[in-house]
Motif scaffolding. Structure first.
Motif, PDB file in Angstrom:
ATOM      1  N   ARG A  42       0.887  -1.166   0.000  1.00 32.03           N
ATOM      2  CA  ARG A  42       0.000   0.000   0.000  1.00 32.03           C
ATOM      3  C   ARG A  42       0.919   1.208   0.000  1.00 32.03           C
ATOM      4  O   ARG A  42       1.880   1.266   0.743  1.00 32.03           O
ATOM      5  CB  ARG A  42      -0.854   0.012   1.249  1.00 32.03           C
ATOM      6  N   TYR A  43       0.612   2.198  -0.823  1.00 28.10           N
ATOM      7  CA  TYR A  43       1.486   3.354  -0.991  1.00 28.10           C
ATOM      8  C   TYR A  43       0.727   4.628  -0.631  1.00 28.10           C
ATOM      9  O   TYR A  43      -0.422   4.799  -1.029  1.00 28.10           O
ATOM     10  CB  TYR A  43       1.949   3.421  -2.452  1.00 28.10           C
ATOM     11  N   PHE A  44       1.365   5.510   0.133  1.00 25.79           N
ATOM     12  CA  PHE A  44       0.785   6.787   0.513  1.00 25.79           C
ATOM     13  C   PHE A  44       1.620   7.898  -0.108  1.00 25.79           C
ATOM     14  O   PHE A  44       2.814   7.986   0.146  1.00 25.79           O
ATOM     15  CB  PHE A  44       0.753   6.940   2.038  1.00 25.79           C
ATOM     16  N   ASP A  45       0.990   8.705  -0.928  1.00 24.86           N
ATOM     17  CA  ASP A  45       1.651   9.829  -1.593  1.00 24.86           C
ATOM     18  C   ASP A  45       1.196  11.101  -0.888  1.00 24.86           C
ATOM     19  O   ASP A  45       0.080  11.577  -1.094  1.00 24.86           O
ATOM     20  CB  ASP A  45       1.275   9.842  -3.078  1.00 24.86           C
ATOM     21  N   CYS A  46       2.049  11.633  -0.029  1.00 26.92           N
ATOM     22  CA  CYS A  46       1.712  12.815   0.774  1.00 26.92           C
ATOM     23  C   CYS A  46       2.229  14.064   0.069  1.00 26.92           C
ATOM     24  O   CYS A  46       3.428  14.314   0.052  1.00 26.92           O
ATOM     25  CB  CYS A  46       2.317  12.692   2.165  1.00 26.92           C
ATOM     26  N   GLY A  47       1.323  14.793  -0.513  1.00 32.22           N
ATOM     27  CA  GLY A  47       1.688  15.941  -1.339  1.00 32.22           C
ATOM     28  C   GLY A  47       1.734  15.497  -2.788  1.00 32.22           C
ATOM     29  O   GLY A  47       2.737  15.608  -3.473  1.00 32.22           O
ATOM     30  N   VAL A  66      -3.162   2.805  -3.732  1.00 26.54           N
ATOM     31  CA  VAL A  66      -2.476   4.072  -3.480  1.00 26.54           C
ATOM     32  C   VAL A  66      -3.452   5.080  -2.900  1.00 26.54           C
ATOM     33  O   VAL A  66      -4.573   5.227  -3.387  1.00 26.54           O
ATOM     34  CB  VAL A  66      -1.867   4.638  -4.785  1.00 26.54           C
ATOM     35  N   THR A  67      -3.018   5.760  -1.848  1.00 27.85           N
ATOM     36  CA  THR A  67      -3.771   6.868  -1.281  1.00 27.85           C
ATOM     37  C   THR A  67      -2.947   8.136  -1.472  1.00 27.85           C
ATOM     38  O   THR A  67      -1.780   8.181  -1.092  1.00 27.85           O
ATOM     39  CB  THR A  67      -4.056   6.652   0.214  1.00 27.85           C
ATOM     40  N   CYS A  68      -3.564   9.138  -2.093  1.00 23.17           N
ATOM     41  CA  CYS A  68      -2.893  10.406  -2.368  1.00 23.17           C
ATOM     42  C   CYS A  68      -3.515  11.516  -1.537  1.00 23.17           C
ATOM     43  O   CYS A  68      -4.735  11.626  -1.469  1.00 23.17           O
ATOM     44  CB  CYS A  68      -3.035  10.779  -3.846  1.00 23.17           C
ATOM     45  N   PHE A  69      -2.662  12.329  -0.931  1.00 24.40           N
ATOM     46  CA  PHE A  69      -3.089  13.494  -0.172  1.00 24.40           C
ATOM     47  C   PHE A  69      -2.594  14.745  -0.900  1.00 24.40           C
ATOM     48  O   PHE A  69      -1.403  14.833  -1.225  1.00 24.40           O
ATOM     49  CB  PHE A  69      -2.493  13.468   1.240  1.00 24.40           C
ATOM     50  N   GLU A  70      -3.488  15.670  -1.153  1.00 21.76           N
ATOM     51  CA  GLU A  70      -3.113  16.950  -1.787  1.00 21.76           C
ATOM     52  C   GLU A  70      -4.045  18.039  -1.266  1.00 21.76           C
ATOM     53  O   GLU A  70      -5.240  18.009  -1.529  1.00 21.76           O
ATOM     54  CB  GLU A  70      -3.193  16.864  -3.306  1.00 21.76           C
ATOM     55  N   ASN A  75      -4.499  22.069  -7.484  1.00 22.10           N
ATOM     56  CA  ASN A  75      -3.749  20.840  -7.763  1.00 22.10           C
ATOM     57  C   ASN A  75      -4.635  19.608  -7.588  1.00 22.10           C
ATOM     58  O   ASN A  75      -4.533  18.651  -8.351  1.00 22.10           O
ATOM     59  CB  ASN A  75      -2.525  20.720  -6.859  1.00 22.10           C
ATOM     60  N   PHE A  76      -5.508  19.632  -6.571  1.00 24.57           N
ATOM     61  CA  PHE A  76      -6.382  18.485  -6.321  1.00 24.57           C
ATOM     62  C   PHE A  76      -7.326  18.243  -7.498  1.00 24.57           C
ATOM     63  O   PHE A  76      -7.537  17.105  -7.898  1.00 24.57           O
ATOM     64  CB  PHE A  76      -7.175  18.670  -5.021  1.00 24.57           C
TER      65      PHE A  76
END
Length: 97
Positions: A42-47, A66-70, A75-76
């Motif tokens: 599981r991958y977390f992309d912070c920013g 994948v969980t992405c935080f923006e 940008n979101f």
């Protein structure tokens, strides 16, 4: 904000600024970028910005979750467009601290 569809390497994406997208791509990726990762991880992309890293990651590991935080609203919105056809991706409009 006007978006342009561009191709960087093998990625196609929408971006408001081609120069910045190419700089991010060049700065982010090297031959060892994904060493040690597996599709089962599981991958977390912070920013996550506009999703350049996400697109490259899903190209190599299409089944990875994948969980992405923006937090940036502009940008979101672009991230949502760039990730629209990807499976196992959760986008969250928030910052991590």
């Amino acid at each position: 904000m006007k978006l342009k569809k561009i191709k960087i390497g093998s990625l196609e994406l929408l971006t408001p600024n081609e120069k910045i997208a190419k700089e991010i791509y060049t700065e982010t990726f090297n031959s060892k970028e994904f060493n040690g990762l597996r599709s089962s991880h599981r991958y977390f992309d912070c920013g996550a910005h506009i999703g350049i890293h996400l697109l490259k990651l899903k190209q190599k590991f299409p089944d990875m979750k994948v969980t992405c935080f923006e937090p940036n609203p502009d940008n979101f919105r672009i991230l949502q467009k760039n990730a629209h056809n990807l499976s196992n991706v959760n986008l969250i409009k928030a910052a991590i601290s």
